[in-house]
Design a protein around this motif. Structure first.
Motif, PDB file in Angstrom:
ATOM      1  N   TRP A 137      -0.305   6.706  12.271  1.00 51.64           N
ATOM      2  CA  TRP A 137      -0.332   8.062  11.720  1.00 51.64           C
ATOM      3  C   TRP A 137       0.224   8.106  10.306  1.00 51.64           C
ATOM      4  O   TRP A 137      -0.321   8.769   9.426  1.00 51.64           O
ATOM      5  CB  TRP A 137       0.455   9.008  12.640  1.00 51.64           C
ATOM      6  N   HIS A 138       1.307   7.388  10.067  1.00 50.47           N
ATOM      7  CA  HIS A 138       1.891   7.305   8.726  1.00 50.47           C
ATOM      8  C   HIS A 138       0.853   6.790   7.738  1.00 50.47           C
ATOM      9  O   HIS A 138       0.649   7.342   6.656  1.00 50.47           O
ATOM     10  CB  HIS A 138       3.115   6.377   8.779  1.00 50.47           C
ATOM     11  N   SER A 139       0.148   5.753   8.157  1.00 54.72           N
ATOM     12  CA  SER A 139      -0.855   5.168   7.291  1.00 54.72           C
ATOM     13  C   SER A 139      -1.997   6.165   7.030  1.00 54.72           C
ATOM     14  O   SER A 139      -2.453   6.327   5.890  1.00 54.72           O
ATOM     15  CB  SER A 139      -1.382   3.893   7.945  1.00 54.72           C
ATOM     16  N   TYR A 140      -2.434   6.859   8.082  1.00 54.65           N
ATOM     17  CA  TYR A 140      -3.557   7.804   7.935  1.00 54.65           C
ATOM     18  C   TYR A 140      -3.194   8.978   7.025  1.00 54.65           C
ATOM     19  O   TYR A 140      -3.966   9.354   6.147  1.00 54.65           O
ATOM     20  CB  TYR A 140      -3.946   8.316   9.324  1.00 54.65           C
ATOM     21  N   VAL A 141      -2.016   9.522   7.239  1.00 54.22           N
ATOM     22  CA  VAL A 141      -1.662  10.740   6.501  1.00 54.22           C
ATOM     23  C   VAL A 141      -1.179  10.426   5.085  1.00 54.22           C
ATOM     24  O   VAL A 141      -1.427  11.201   4.166  1.00 54.22           O
ATOM     25  CB  VAL A 141      -0.595  11.561   7.278  1.00 54.22           C
TER      26      VAL A 141
ATOM     27  N   MET B 200       2.516  14.031  13.689  1.00 53.15           N
ATOM     28  CA  MET B 200       3.498  13.985  12.603  1.00 53.15           C
ATOM     29  C   MET B 200       4.643  14.971  12.826  1.00 53.15           C
ATOM     30  O   MET B 200       5.710  14.820  12.247  1.00 53.15           O
ATOM     31  CB  MET B 200       2.805  14.226  11.263  1.00 53.15           C
TER      32      MET B 200
ATOM     33  N   ARG C 111       0.877  -1.158   0.000  1.00 52.20           N
ATOM     34  CA  ARG C 111       0.000   0.000   0.000  1.00 52.20           C
ATOM     35  C   ARG C 111       0.921   1.216   0.000  1.00 52.20           C
ATOM     36  O   ARG C 111       1.819   1.322   0.831  1.00 52.20           O
ATOM     37  CB  ARG C 111      -0.867  -0.041   1.264  1.00 52.20           C
TER      38      ARG C 111
END
Lengths: 416, 989, 83
Positions: free
Chosen positions: C36-40, B882, A249
């Motif tokens: 967070w990496h996945s979400y953003v 982030m 992904r």
């Protein structure tokens, strides 16, 4: 037979009957030392440089349709290396240097033409942003010149200087930038790779990957299973779809970018021009058509067509700087699928799967990178590690935060 | 003269005088330029793209590949215009193109002699040595030789319109199928839009002799038009081509409003783009006749057989004195009949078939022509005009026939183009011998020739049924439509693709000079996919988009590969259907009207103060105010800064984004949006805040004031105002829909002014209505409140400072903005109040080290900007997670610093890069860049803000600012980013 | 394209602003970095049905969840994101 004026004359005397195919239409072998998936410019260039630079000749480039039929054959043909961030600039400049010797290298005239790329600016703030970029280019040893309004007038006296909503104050010029004949780039790399023994397999779509022990073993295709210990993906536009077959992904969305060509006219636009207060860029092909485009449509799409608002926006922007083109006619428009990465910069890297490599995320600017991308990707595949030149174009940069966001637009692909 | 004595849809009572290549001719209303020139005996119209071969008129419509001219002159010159589509008007001027020095004698015709060398793709094989010659020698020659007509090179003096239409049924084409469809749908009451590219409705009915409902086709078309005019829900758009199809029933059509006049009437657009949204569409675009590929098929005088009928019947022109008709079947015999009827001698009829019907034998006898069955044409003779045709009979015996017109009936291509715009691939149909529409755009049906139906009776029936079905689908039912009657029989399609034999070039693309040999070469070199074929040979890429020749090219490739037409396929037709003027698609959005200009409520006041305005995004803002005697912007700017720092100044800050927020969860929303905490802010106070994007980089900054317990007003930067609002709407509606909060942009509702300087309090006090208390005790730094001014007008007052001086921002409803500006000026007159613009504003904020555009560029973090400690640790906020990523906390990141030149006289420039003092000028030593600079009147030298690697630790270090693009390198000292009053004593004064 | 706004009716896509995938849930503040990496950054980017966020910026200003086929652009539904 090599291509030259002499061979052309010799063939002229016998009705051009002696030519052979520019590349062999190879049938796939059961196994190769390496496979490049995607017969666009980047994939073909990767095949060429794998053979030329790394001596890997038992390799294949697989193309689901005919070569050069994706974005290689539907872009606005611009080449340039005028990037701000070092991680991008060194790769695009490597590409520019390869363009400069490409035709002699490939024995194929891809009409690489360095007539200059001029980015117009319209305010003091924009001038300073361009100055920062131009200075970064100069620190890289790349040519860049900051023109004032007078300088732009000398090059393009018929731009709208006097009645513009956003007056032209000057421009950033890269004289070594220009255009190349897009189809010929694919054909030239195919020609060059073929001469080094690379199999170019058309009508061969990858339908799956065999992966075991965390390492790739080969690909399932519409023409059967093909084994290879190294597999590189160069399928921009379809990257997410193909990568998903391997369970990946990615930080990529597929978007549509439209482009346009006008009817042919006698020389009008010498180099490449971009508008700084709207989305518009234009050059004139050697055949005489104005080749131009603008912003992406801005939504996920796998349909190779755009929508009308963007068409109008492009035409309005064109008329805003070039009111003399009002009576020229749009001859054809088309849409291409682009890999919009989340920071607007490409990825040339390994993947979490051993032996599987990724070349993706070129946004709307992959064409200019064709030779450099192929060169870097070939190195990454052959040595199993990125070259310094593509060392910033990592897949993990989104996790670490070392993003390459030229525009400062953030993780929204349609803003890049 | 070739004008027939009678007939035609021209108005013989009027004469139009026109010029072609400087020679004067006469024509009639109803003529095209092509028909009028043919009527005057002109046969040579242009030169081809590559070989510069002489070319005449092939067709009678927009498919014309050869007869392209430059229409009009000066700024209205319009290159590459098909003479077959130009309506004649009195005074028309046209010029031939792509020739030098003249059409009759063209030096580049030498290319024709070099044609063995200039085969398809020859340029890919040569011009490679020496490498530097490409740009210097080869390419300039190629560029000059290529292209077709000349662009005007001057701003287009005409204007273009854009309009919108919504309808139930869009009917594309007003030939027999389209008229029948429009009638069927219109009679049911559906809103119908009927688009026809021609000035007249009727299509082929105007060109053929068939009867409908017992009357000549053209008469029936006129009756149908009258009937449509009786339907109140029908809109007829003539001279309107549907150019492209978009998703969900969206279509774009271009109407040539004034192209049939020398220039548009006053205030009349030249063309109009129609954006049409239709529930259903009936494509009735007809078909295009094909040119067969045979030896010498490009000579002027070779014409499509259907076009010959058009010239005879519609324009009353005999396109030749003596004709040869080449046909593969029945269609060409209609041309035989019409030529005979109009008294044009036919020298020979060449039918590829060995047997023909008794009626055709009768026609042949009546025409007096020499009949050749099972024969073929093997060549044409002549120079710039045809004078004879070589024929090989069935017996193989060559014969020569004198003739100046060769009518070729090669078969018809359905006009399927619009069906492909959403990706539908045309499908080969063996029975029709043509590519027929494949997958259709949703909502579209195809009728008549576009669907491969060519018999008039069937075309009419299909049109009527299609129109009724479309109306039905759009919700308009009714009885079955009456079908107009015609009595023709279907003609079996017997196409001619390629005729072998003969020694001359056989063209499949007349404009781009693609021949059968080029197709063979492409095949030989492996360019066999139709897309490769197209790209390698440029087949079908000319202005006519291969409407007449493309399929013959595919047929040639199919023959070479032995794969058949179905497998060979065709390339996808791209929009637009026919070329469309760029101006028409841009509409009014050019020049000053490219984008709207936003003016602040006090714009007029600023103009009266002699402001110079500058474009800042959509706004025009005062940049500085020139006073008498000032010759340079820097003079004005310095005076303004000095006035503010010395006494008081006023600046229009209305463009800053203003968002009013209300509700009990407003504080929670602000805490979530900003890195710092707002919910604890007391009523009547203002706080500065910074917002991140979710990726942890700085998005925007500004102040937010708490006016009441549940009412707040936020300010944003001018540039980000729309995006901040959108972001807040996303956060509320998508992430936190439960929060009870509402907000709206009030940027346009409030005019706002900064009043800054040591005398600001006195000016504000005098500006407000009597009795308001703005003493430091009552209204301290970072206070906000509601007051009145101008005799009872609500004023919002904020004691905030961008300049670093004692300062206020005062806002009133925008209608009072102009009045407030004047009131402030009057209130400050005693202190010499000075209006100041963006430059002075920028100078003062740089003196104070406030980040703005140059620093808030989307690439910087809160830490980079020295605001790391503002980030709250005990709450969630957008971007918090982030921002913790290692690369965003790297101490080596460039960080905000101040710089000043080591030599006070040196000028600084934003965009320069910073390097260690003695480091070589390479990217490896790049240590940052200069973000903003100003000449500080307070300090008497240039100052700057910069993003410098590890900046805060380097105060006092000397670094080099390299600016090679402007040719300068300056040594600068790194200093803290605040240059004036770092303790902030003034703003609290 | 035309998008059927549940509040305003069918409108041209030039009235809307596109954001991206709608099927993403913002992680909790203390969620691991990978979430967070996945979400953003990470996206399914399907060729086919896609649930996505559009704002009717030049209309009701509501954020909509639109179900659309990315291969054909066919729109199946459009609902208010907050409802």
């Amino acid at each position: 037979m090599g291509y030259s004026f002499l061979s052309l004359v010799r063939e002229a005397l016998r009705g051009q009957t002696g030519w052979r195919p520019a590349w062999r239409d190879a049938a796939p072998k059961p196994a190769y030392d390496a496979i490049v998936v995607g017969g666009g410019g980047h994939g073909l260039a990767t095949g060429y440089y794998l053979a030329k630079e790394h001596g890997l000749t038992n390799i294949a480039v697989l193309e689901k349709s005919y070569i050069g039929g994706g974005n290689t054959g539907r872009n606005t043909t611009i080449i340039r290396s005028n990037y701000l961030l070092p991680g991008n600039e060194r790769m695009y400049e490597k590409s520019m240097q390869l363009w400069e010797g490409l035709e002699q290298d490939l024995n194929y005239n891809a009409m690489v033409s360095q007539r200059g790329v001029l980015n117009l600016y319209h305010s003091d703030a924009q001038r300073d942003v361009y100055a920062r970029r131009g200075n970064a280019m100069r620190l890289h040893g790349v040519d860049a010149a900051l023109l004032n309004e007078t300088g732009v007038r000398k090059l393009y006296p018929w731009l709208d200087f006097d009645n513009a909503r956003f007056p032209i104050r000057g421009g950033l010029l890269q004289r070594r930038g220009g255009t190349a004949r897009h189809d010929a780039v694919a054909w030239g790399f195919a020609h060059g790779a073929d001469r080094l023994g690379v199999d170019i397999v058309q009508n061969c779509e990858v339908t799956g990957f065999r992966i075991s022990g965390g390492a790739v073993q080969g690909v399932e295709t519409t023409r059967g299973y093909i084994a290879a210990p190294k597999i590189g993906l160069a399928v921009a536009g379809s990257t997410s779809r193909v990568a998903a077959l391997a369970g990946l992904r990615l930080p990529i969305e597929s978007h549509v970018l439209q482009a346009f060509v006008s009817e042919g006219v006698k020389p009008l636009v010498d180099g490449v021009l971009t508008f700084g207060a709207g989305h518009f860029y234009v050059s004139q092909s050697d055949k005489g058509g104005l080749v131009f485009g603008g912003d992406i449509d801005g939504y996920n799409s796998y349909a190779q067509r755009g929508s009308m608002p963007v068409v109008e926006d492009v035409m309005e922007s064109g008329m805003a700087i070039m009111p003399a083109i009002g009576r020229l006619r749009v001859l054809r428009q088309w849409g291409g699928l682009v890999d919009m990465s989340m920071d607007g910069s490409p990825i040339i890297d390994r993947t979490p799967i051993d032996g599987l490599y990724l070349n993706a995320g070129w946004c709307y600017g992959g064409f200019k990178a064709t030779p450099g991308s192929g060169w870097c990707f070939a190195h990454t595949m052959a040595r199993d590690e990125p070259h310094f030149i593509n060392s910033a174009l990592r897949l993990d940069r989104f996790a670490t935060g070392a993003v390459l966001d030229e525009r400062g637009a953030g993780p929204t692909p349609n803003l890049h | 003269m070739s004008r027939l004595a009678s007939g035609g849809l021209i108005d013989r009572s009027l004469s139009h005088r026109f010029a072609f290549d400087g020679r004067l001719y006469n024509g009639h209303p109803g003529d095209t330029l092509a028909s009028a020139l043919l009527a005057n005996g002109v046969r040579l119209f242009g030169r081809s793209f590559k070989y510069h071969r002489p070319r005449g008129v092939l067709s009678a419509g927009p498919e014309e590949p050869s007869a392209l001219v430059e229409l009009r002159g000066g700024a209205r010159r319009e290159p590459n215009t098909p003479a077959t589509t130009i309506e004649l008007y009195d005074g028309l001027e046209a010029t031939s193109q792509n020739r030098f020095p003249s059409l009759g004698f063209d030096l580049l015709a030498v290319n024709n002699l070099l044609s063995p060398l200039l085969s398809a793709g020859f340029y890919y094989k040569t011009f490679m040595w020496p490498a530097s010659w490409w740009e210097k020698v080869y390419e300039p020659l190629i560029r000059r030789a290529a292209g077709l007509g000349r662009a005007a090179g001057l701003p287009d003096p005409d204007h273009y319109d854009r309009a919108h239409l919504f309808c139930d049924v869009l009917v594309i084409g007003a030939g027999p199928a389209g008229l029948a469809a429009a009638l069927a749908a219109g009679r049911r009451g559906a809103r119908v839009v009927l688009c026809e590219s021609d000035p007249l409705l009727g299509g082929r009915l105007l060109a053929e002799t068939g009867e409908v409902d017992g009357m000549p086709g053209a008469d029936w078309a006129a009756h149908a038009e009258a009937a449509l005019r009786d339907c109140p829900s029908v809109t007829i758009l003539r001279r309107t081509s549907v150019a492209s199809v978009f998703d969900h029933g969206s279509y774009v059509a271009v109407q040539r409003v004034a192209d049939h006049k020398p220039q548009p009437d006053p205030h009349e657009p030249r063309q109009r783009e129609w954006r049409i949204v239709a529930k259903r569409a009936v494509l009735a675009a007809g078909g295009f006749e094909r040119l067969a590929a045979f030896s010498g098929n490009d000579r002027p005088g070779v014409m499509l057989a259907g076009a010959v009928r058009t010239y005879l019947n519609r324009f009353a022109v005999a396109p030749g004195k003596s004709a040869v008709v080449l046909t593969g079947g029945g269609d060409g015999w209609r041309t035989v009949a019409d030529l005979t009827r109009h008294g044009v001698p036919i020298a020979a009829i060449v039918d590829r078939r060995r047997e023909i019907s008794p009626e055709q034998h009768k026609l042949a006898a009546a025409s007096g022509a020499w009949l050749h069955l099972g024969a073929k044409v093997t060549g044409t003779r002549g120079g710039p005009a045809l004078w004879g045709v070589d024929i090989a009979g069935a017996d193989g015996v060559p014969r020569f026939v004198s003739s100046d017109l060769l009518a070729v009936a090669g078969g018809w291509n359905p006009a399927v183009h619009l069906t492909s715009h959403l990706g539908g691939k045309p499908v080969w149909n063996e029975a029709a011998c043509a590519f027929l529409p494949g997958a259709l755009p949703p909502g579209m049906a195809v009728a008549g020739a576009a669907a491969g139906t060519f018999a008039l009776s069937a075309v009419l029936a299909e049109g009527a049924a299609g129109g009724a079905a479309a109306a039905e689908a759009a919700g308009f039912s009714g009885p079955a439509p009456s079908v107009p009657q015609a009595s023709d029989a279907a003609i079996a399609p017997t196409p001619i693709w390629i005729i072998d034999g003969g020694k001359q070039k056989a063209f499949v693309d007349l404009q781009h000079d693609v021949t059968l040999k080029d197709i063979a070469l492409a095949h030989r070199e492996g360019f066999v996919s139709v897309e490769h074929l197209k790209r390698y040979t440029t087949l079908g890429m000319a202005t006519d988009q291969g409407k007449t020749g493309g399929v013959a090219g595919m047929a040639a490739m199919a023959a070479l590969t032995g794969r058949g037409m179905a497998e060979t396929g065709t390339t996808l037709h791209r929009p637009p259907f026919t070329p469309v003027a760029i101006g028409a698609l841009a509409g009014h959005h050019r020049g000053k009207d490219f984008r709207p200009a936003r003016l602040t409520p006090a714009h007029r006041w600023a103009a009266e103060q002699n402001a110079s305005f500058v474009e800042t995004g959509p706004w025009l803002r005062a940049q500085w105010f020139t006073q008498p005697g000032e010759t340079d912007w820097l003079q004005s700017c310095m005076r303004e800064v000095n006035a503010v720092r010395g006494s008081v100044g006023v600046c229009d800050v209305s463009t800053l984004g203003k968002i009013e927020i209300a509700g009990p969860d407003a504080g929670a929303l602000l805490d979530f949006l900003y890195i710092n905490t707002f919910s604890t802010l007391p009523v009547g106070r203002v706080r500065y805040g910074t917002m991140l994007r979710e990726d942890g980089f700085v998005f925007d900054d500004g102040t937010t004031a708490r006016l009441e317990r549940d009412r707040w007003v936020m300010t944003t930067t001018t540039a980000n105002a729309p995006r901040v609002l959108q972001h807040m709407e996303f956060v509320h509606q998508v992430l936190r829909p439960d929060w009870r909060v509402a907000f709206i942009s009030v940027t346009d509702q409030w005019a706002q002014f900064a009043v800054a300087g040591p005398r600001a309090r006195e000016v504000i006090a005098a500006t407000l209505d009597p009795g308001e208390n703005v003493s430091d005790a009552a209204f301290p730094f970072m206070a906000c409140g509601s007051f009145t001014t101008l005799g009872g007008v609500t004023a919002r007052l904020f004691r905030i400072s961008f300049s670093g001086e004692l300062a206020y921002e005062i806002g009133v409803p925008s209608a009072y903005g102009d009045a407030l500006a004047r009131r402030i000026m009057a209130a400050g007159a005693a202190f010499g109040i000075t209006p100041y613009g963006l430059e002075a504003l920028g100078t003062m904020r740089i003196e104070k080290g406030h980040p703005a555009g140059g620093e808030l560029n989307g690439q910087t973090t809160a830490i980079d900007l020295g605001m790391g400690r503002m980030m709250a640790t005990k709450k969630d906020f957008i971007g918090r997670a982030m921002a913790q990523r290692p690369a965003l906390r790297d101490p080596q990141r460039p960080t905000l610093a101040g710089i000043r030149p080591l030599r006070p006289q040196d000028r600084l420039r934003a965009g320069a890069h910073l390097l260690a003092k003695d480091a070589p000028s390479t990217i490896a030593h790049d240590a940052g860049w200069v973000t903003s600079v100003a000449f500080s009147p307070s300090l008497g030298h240039w100052i700057g803000l910069a993003m410098l690697t590890n900046g805060p630790a380097r105060h006092g270090e000397i670094v080099r600012a390299d600016d090679p693009v402007r040719g300068g390198s300056v040594l600068v000292e790194v200093v803290p980013p605040c240059f004036v009053d770092p303790e902030g004593a003034r703003l609290r004064g | 394209m035309r998008i059927p706004c549940p509040h305003c009716g069918e409108r041209g896509n030039d009235e809307f602003v596109y954001l991206g995938a709608a099927a993403l849930t913002r992680p909790a503040a203390d969620a691991p970095a990978e979430a967070w990496h996945s979400y953003v950054y990470l996206r399914d980017n399907p060729a086919g049905l896609h649930s996505e966020l559009w704002q009717h910026t030049h209309g009701c200003r509501r954020w909509l969840v639109v179900a659309r086929d990315t291969r054909t652009h066919a729109v199946f539904s459009a609902t208010d994101a907050a409802v």
